[in-house]
Scaffold this motif. Sequence first.
Motif, short mmCIF file in Angstrom:
data_model
loop_
_atom_site.label_atom_id
_atom_site.label_comp_id
_atom_site.label_asym_id
_atom_site.label_seq_id
_atom_site.Cartn_x
_atom_site.Cartn_y
_atom_site.Cartn_z
N TRP A 76 7.25 -34.72 71.37
CA TRP A 76 8.31 -35.43 72.08
C TRP A 76 9.66 -34.85 71.69
CZ3 TRP A 76 5.55 -36.72 75.53
CH2 TRP A 76 4.74 -37.86 75.67
N GLY A 77 9.82 -34.51 70.41
CA GLY A 77 11.11 -34.03 69.92
C GLY A 77 11.56 -32.73 70.54
N MET A 78 10.65 -31.99 71.15
CA MET A 78 11.02 -30.74 71.82
C MET A 78 11.52 -30.99 73.23
SD MET A 78 7.89 -28.27 70.59
CE MET A 78 8.69 -26.79 71.23
N ARG A 79 11.32 -32.22 73.74
CA ARG A 79 11.67 -32.53 75.12
C ARG A 79 12.70 -33.63 75.25
NH1 ARG A 79 12.63 -30.62 79.99
NH2 ARG A 79 12.14 -32.08 81.66
N TYR A 80 12.61 -34.67 74.38
CA TYR A 80 13.44 -35.86 74.52
C TYR A 80 14.42 -35.98 73.36
CZ TYR A 80 9.76 -36.67 77.85
OH TYR A 80 8.88 -36.51 78.89
N SER A 129 10.54 -22.27 75.80
CA SER A 129 11.57 -21.25 75.60
C SER A 129 11.14 -19.84 75.97
CB SER A 129 12.06 -21.28 74.15
OG SER A 129 11.01 -20.91 73.26
N ASP A 130 9.82 -19.56 75.97
CA ASP A 130 9.36 -18.21 76.27
C ASP A 130 8.82 -18.06 77.69
OD1 ASP A 130 7.11 -19.73 75.95
OD2 ASP A 130 6.09 -18.36 74.56
N GLY A 164 12.58 -20.13 80.51
CA GLY A 164 12.41 -21.48 79.96
C GLY A 164 13.56 -21.98 79.13
N ASP A 165 14.34 -21.08 78.52
CA ASP A 165 15.43 -21.56 77.67
C ASP A 165 16.76 -21.60 78.39
OD1 ASP A 165 15.79 -18.87 77.89
OD2 ASP A 165 15.86 -18.44 75.74
N CYS A 166 16.74 -21.55 79.73
CA CYS A 166 17.97 -21.64 80.52
C CYS A 166 17.79 -22.66 81.62
CB CYS A 166 18.33 -20.28 81.11
SG CYS A 166 19.89 -20.27 82.03
N ARG A 167 18.77 -23.51 81.82
CA ARG A 167 18.70 -24.53 82.85
C ARG A 167 18.80 -23.94 84.25
NH1 ARG A 167 22.80 -29.75 83.50
NH2 ARG A 167 22.56 -29.97 85.74
N PHE A 168 19.42 -22.77 84.37
CA PHE A 168 19.77 -22.23 85.67
C PHE A 168 18.82 -21.13 86.12
CE2 PHE A 168 23.67 -23.26 83.27
CZ PHE A 168 24.04 -24.39 83.98
N ILE A 169 18.74 -20.94 87.44
CA ILE A 169 18.11 -19.75 87.99
C ILE A 169 18.96 -18.56 87.56
CG2 ILE A 169 17.47 -18.51 90.08
CD1 ILE A 169 15.74 -20.93 89.57
N VAL A 170 18.35 -17.46 87.07
CA VAL A 170 19.13 -16.36 86.52
C VAL A 170 19.12 -15.11 87.39
CG1 VAL A 170 18.79 -17.17 84.15
CG2 VAL A 170 17.19 -15.50 85.12
N GLU A 171 18.24 -15.06 88.40
CA GLU A 171 18.17 -13.87 89.24
C GLU A 171 17.46 -14.23 90.53
OE1 GLU A 171 17.14 -9.11 88.50
OE2 GLU A 171 16.54 -10.64 87.05
N GLY A 208 20.25 -11.72 85.69
CA GLY A 208 19.37 -12.23 84.65
C GLY A 208 20.08 -12.93 83.52
N THR A 209 21.41 -12.93 83.54
CA THR A 209 22.18 -13.62 82.51
C THR A 209 22.11 -15.13 82.71
OG1 THR A 209 23.72 -11.76 82.39
CG2 THR A 209 24.48 -13.86 81.48
#
Length: 311
Positions: A81-85, A210-211, A242-249, A269-270
């Motif tokens: 849970w701690g990884m999500r909430y 994240s990966d 996975g470690d970015c909220r946004f679409i990167v490309e 990709g940034t």
Amino acid sequence: MKRIVFFIFSLSVIVFFSCENPDDEVTNETLLSDEEKAMVTDDAAADDATEALAYEVDFFSGTEQSIAGLEGGNLKSTNNWGMRYLDGEGPTVTVDPLGDVYPKTITIDYGDGIELMNGRIISGIITIEVSAPPLTNGATRTVTYTNFYVDSVNIAGEATRIFTGTDSTEHVFSGVSDLVLTFTDDTQLIRHGERTRSLIEGFETVFDPSDDLILITGFVNYETTDSTTFSKVIINPLTKIGDCRFIVEGTVEFSIDGELFAELDYGDGTCDDIATITKDGETHQITIGNRYQHHNRNRIRHRNGPQGVVE
């Protein structure tokens, strides 16, 4: 250990025009009409909300391991849970029937609201009907929502996801969704989407996003109350990490009544909140912000029938 897949029936063009930066506002004013800005930013707001709920669905039902963890109470005891909430306290989850029996129903109850690590607040109930073990070819997940909100956006309707294949390089899901989103100004966005979502990296870390590397293709169709057709088609796969909220490309084309009016490019990709939009050969930078609103905007309804092809 297999990686739980982020899949959504309607993915992820999560860009808004900023209404707070005066320079951006003046630039965008010269590039798109009010109607075009409202369409693009309404769609962006919808994708921003549905991306958040999509991960919740897959977090709880994407692999047999995750479902077994729910049945045994192991997700909370192993501190996942701690990884999500944010506060380490997740929703109330029930699975019926227990054990290696399908079909089964997973009910996720967020009550009056639970905050995610990224600051989003989710409330209400998600119900997932799982037809077979999640990574079985042809296995379906049918998702419905009860009094469900992502932040202040109410989401109703149904989505179906089908697992279509796995190998050593990717897991592939296809999906269809028909959703009604209601915003705080009572504007409703009703849309039909068809997407294919491929998990390229992140198979072995079930509870760690994240990966993840995800590629998305497909389309979404809409229709305004005055019968104006509005659609978007992904022309170069959207990339989600996975470690970015946004679409990167990736790139997306927007059309009204079948006529292209703009192309959106998410960059190199940034991980950032910047994208560029091009119309009639003129390109400007836009940033994530609020939905564009004007006094005569239409409510938007979906139009069944594809404007693009999902392979």
